[in-house]
Design an enzyme around this catalytic site. Structure first.
Site, PDB file in Angstrom:
ATOM      1  CD  GLU A 155      -9.921  -7.294  -2.125  1.00 54.36           C
ATOM      2  OE1 GLU A 155      -8.857  -6.743  -2.449  1.00 54.36           O
ATOM      3  OE2 GLU A 155     -10.727  -6.790  -1.323  1.00 54.36           O
TER       4      GLU A 155
ATOM      5  CG  ASP B  32      -5.464  -8.081  -1.323  1.00 54.30           C
ATOM      6  OD1 ASP B  32      -4.412  -8.367  -0.717  1.00 54.30           O
ATOM      7  OD2 ASP B  32      -6.115  -7.047  -1.095  1.00 54.30           O
TER       8      ASP B  32
ATOM      9  CB  CYS C 188     -10.087  -1.342  -8.777  1.00 57.78           C
ATOM     10  SG  CYS C 188     -10.407  -2.513  -7.470  1.00 57.78           S
TER      11      CYS C 188
ATOM     12  CG  HIS D 162      -2.138  -0.973   0.797  1.00 57.91           C
ATOM     13  ND1 HIS D 162      -2.204  -2.253   1.249  1.00 57.91           N
ATOM     14  CD2 HIS D 162      -3.190  -0.794  -0.032  1.00 57.91           C
ATOM     15  CE1 HIS D 162      -3.265  -2.837   0.727  1.00 57.91           C
ATOM     16  NE2 HIS D 162      -3.880  -1.979  -0.045  1.00 57.91           N
TER      17      HIS D 162
ATOM     18  NE  ARG E  89      -1.222  -5.798  -1.645  1.00 59.91           N
ATOM     19  CZ  ARG E  89      -2.392  -5.169  -1.702  1.00 59.91           C
ATOM     20  NH1 ARG E  89      -3.516  -5.812  -1.440  1.00 59.91           N
ATOM     21  NH2 ARG E  89      -2.451  -3.922  -2.054  1.00 59.91           N
TER      22      ARG E  89
HETATM   23  C1  PEP Z   1      -6.615  -5.043  -4.620  1.00 58.17           C
HETATM   24  O1  PEP Z   1      -6.433  -5.890  -3.740  1.00 58.17           O
HETATM   25  O2  PEP Z   1      -6.330  -5.219  -5.813  1.00 58.17           O
HETATM   26  C2  PEP Z   1      -7.173  -3.734  -4.262  1.00 58.17           C
HETATM   27  C3  PEP Z   1      -7.488  -2.860  -5.183  1.00 58.17           C
HETATM   28  O3  PEP Z   1      -7.306  -3.458  -2.933  1.00 58.17           O
HETATM   29  P1  PEP Z   1      -6.087  -2.971  -2.001  1.00 58.17           P
HETATM   30  O4  PEP Z   1      -4.890  -2.757  -2.904  1.00 58.17           O
HETATM   31  O5  PEP Z   1      -6.499  -1.741  -1.333  1.00 58.17           O
HETATM   32  O6  PEP Z   1      -5.904  -4.121  -1.087  1.00 58.17           O
HETATM   33 MG    MG Z   2      -7.286  -5.585  -1.800  1.00 57.44          MG
END
Ligand code: PEP
Ligand code: MG
Length: 579
Positions: free
Chosen positions: A433, A457, A504, A191, A467
């Site tokens: 996800e 995810d 996304c 993140h 990740r």
């Molecule tokens: C994802 O997991 O791809 C997502 C968009 O959510 P985050 O990156 O906030 O976990």
């Molecule tokens: Mg996610």
């Protein structure tokens, strides 16, 4: 001498400037002993550090306007423990008995105390653990003479170098002053990396040993596209990178100017929607500037990370209203709280051994209905102001979708009883996800209004690759055949059942995968705002037939690296200067 290091590029662009090496507060204190005659001076150093830390905490406390706030209580708790004579006795006797340095005595004594509390497994000690840990950092800061750098109030432009940065720390950066960031740990979709990319701050993560290779004040070059970090570059290297940086900025600006108001439409007239991912409402304006047609993912948990845990309903309404207003009639997909894993306000919840598989996101919301209710009330109250959609993260089973929908209805009725007018239909979609949800998307379809695939995810959970961990970064493969199959399946289910599907996760922000995703039938890309012009350009350069052919061929490879190479070369064929 010029030092060159390689890392994982996570946010493109170049940064050239003076390095600031952040005190990560994760000091590694070596076990050192002192000569017998130096023992008493070490005790004095320790006593001075205790005194200085006490003044530091008291200083913070007097500067607080509300002496009864949660922060004040926390500071008071730190002070109570710090001035406990038992702690001083323990620290001093550790120095005297073992002839340890004051630093090592602090580190060892406090870590031991923390461990005893952690081993008890009881969540009632969480606050005390936090207090001990803060005291340890404060004392060591004093002993090492390292003052905490306040990254939100920098006086000059710098490249930030750190062992690690939390998403909240990155969010607090003064964006005008932080040219770029380099960390030793982290992965492509951590993140912290996502926040840097959203802000357009060039970043490289996973650069082993960079905090020891760089000293504050060194000149540093960071290539956030290629993943190279150069410390103390030669004159020639510096000139070369300065030219590259100028070109990059000029090209980016030109692309943005040319494309901002043009649709993301293939050469044969198929329209795709390009939305933005944001973390804070203030990012909406920049996203629209980049050419976004709305917001496809508003990660609301950052509101919680910024405002202390559980912001009140009015605080949340303010934020959502600001986002709706800025997005100006376009779509705004508000994702409900995805706290947990690497997005956790410190010590708000019991520690879990595997937080990525634990009480994260919707699981936390269904367990803590009080928190969820506050957020849903705020979202529903804002819904009449625009095109608000609600998106639920980390769905892993149908019963969660049903429970969430029932709870949303309950909150809606509650608001109606209070005289609020809530739109009759606020679309509710889910993130795909977790692999189980991707696999049974067909079973979910009747219960949701849309799907949004969170590849960050989905890839991590499908390939079992953390990740955040740079050591397994090479296993994190968006073009893994298993991922391609999951994507195809969900997109096909959406198509067959009339439920819109977007992607996304960061995969849709990476131009390498644009043609593939288009060819799989994806009609909506939700991406980090700076990536919008390039993604648009690629969409506008292909026909659907070409994209379908590329996607078809991508399924013929059994090795992700081959697929990746193929996608790269196909993209270059169509747009030679891409990638
Ligand atoms: C994802 O997991 O791809 C997502 C968009 O959510 P985050 O990156 O906030 O976990
Ligand atoms: Mg996610």
């Amino acid at each position: 001498m010029e030092i060159i290091r390689k890392g994982i590029p996570v946010s493109s662009g170049f940064a050239i400037g003076e390095a600031i090496v952040l005190d990560t507060e994760e000091f590694r204190i070596p076990q050192r002993t002192v000569a017998p005659e130096e023992v008493e001076p070490e005790v004095v150093r320790l006593q001075r550090a205790v005194e200085a830390s006490r003044r530091e905490f008291e200083g913070h406390l007097t500067r607080l306007s509300k002496k009864t706030s949660g922060i004040a209580q926390i500071l008071q708790a730190h002070l109570g423990l710090l001035t406990d004579p038992q702690l001083a006795d323990d620290l001093i006797s550790t120095i005297r008995k073992n002839r340890f340095t004051a630093e090592y005595s602090v580190s060892r004594t406090l870590k031991k105390k923390i461990k005893v509390l952690q081993d008890s497994g009881s969540s009632v000690f969480q606050a005390v653990i936090r207090d001990f840990s803060e005291i340890e950092k404060a004392l060591i800061r004093q002993l090492l003479g390292a003052k905490r750098e306040d990254i939100s109030r920098l006086t000059k432009k710098v490249v930030v170098v750190a062992h690690d940065l939390t998403p909240a720390q990155t969010l607090a950066f003064d964006r005008e002053k932080v040219l770029g960031m380099v960390t030793e740990v982290g992965g492509r979709t951590s993140h912290t990396a996502i926040v840097a990319a959203s802000f357009g701050i060039p970043a490289v993560v996973g650069v082993e040993g960079v905090t020891t290779a760089v000293s504050g004040g060194d000149t540093i070059i960071l290539d956030g596209t290629g993943g190279t970090v150069i410390v103390n570059p030669s004159e020639a290297t510096l000139k070369r990178y300065q030219a590259m940086e100028r070109n990059y900025v000029l090209l980016g600006r030109r692309l943005e100017r040319e494309l901002r108001d043009l649709p993301a439409e293939t050469r044969d007239g198929h329209r795709a929607e390009i939305l933005a991912n944001i973390e804070l409402p203030g990012e909406v304006a920049a996203a629209i500037e980049h050419g976004a047609e709305g917001v496809g993912l508003y990660r609301t948990e950052y509101l919680y990370l910024q405002n202390g845990f559980n912001p009140t309903e009015p605080v949340q309404i303010d934020a959502y209203r600001q986002a709706v207003q800025l997005v100006g009639g376009r779509k705004l997909v508000i994702r409900t709280l995805d706290l947990g894993a690497d997005k956790m306000p410190l010590d708000s919840f019991p520690r879990e051994d595997n937080p990525f598989l634990g009480t994260r996101a919707v699981r936390l919301c269904l367990e803590r209905r009080d928190i969820f209710r506050t957020q849903l009330r705020a979202i529903l109250k804002t819904a009449s102001m625009g095109q608000v959609h609600v998106m639920i993260p980390m769905i892993s089973s149908l019963h969660e979708v049903i429970e969430v929908r029932e709870f949303v209805d309950e909150v809606r009725r509650e608001l109606q009883r209070e005289g609020e007018s809530i739109p009759s239909k606020v679309p509710i979609g889910i993130m795909v996800e977790v692999p189980s949800t991707a696999i049974v998307a067909d079973l979910m379809a009747d219960h949701v209004d849309f799907f949004s695939i969170g590849t960050n995810d989905l890839i991590a959970y499908s390939i079992a690759v953390d990740r955040l961990n740079e050591r397994v970064a090479s296993l994190y493969q968006p073009s893994h055949p298993a991922i391609l199959r999951l994507l195809r399946h969900v997109i096909q289910v959406g198509e067959a059942r009339g439920k819109p599907v977007s992607v996304c996760g960061e995969m849709s922000s990476d131009p390498v995968y644009t043609i593939l995703l288009l060819g799989l039938g994806l009609k909506c890309f939700s991406v980090v705002p700076p990536a919008i012009p390039e993604i648009k350009k690629i969409v506008r350069s292909v026909t659907m037939e070409e994209a379908r052919a590329v996607a078809g061929k991508a399924f013929e490879f059994s090795d992700a690296r081959k697929t990746e190479e193929f996608l790269r070369s196909e993209t270059r064929k169509i747009i030679p200067d891409a990638l």
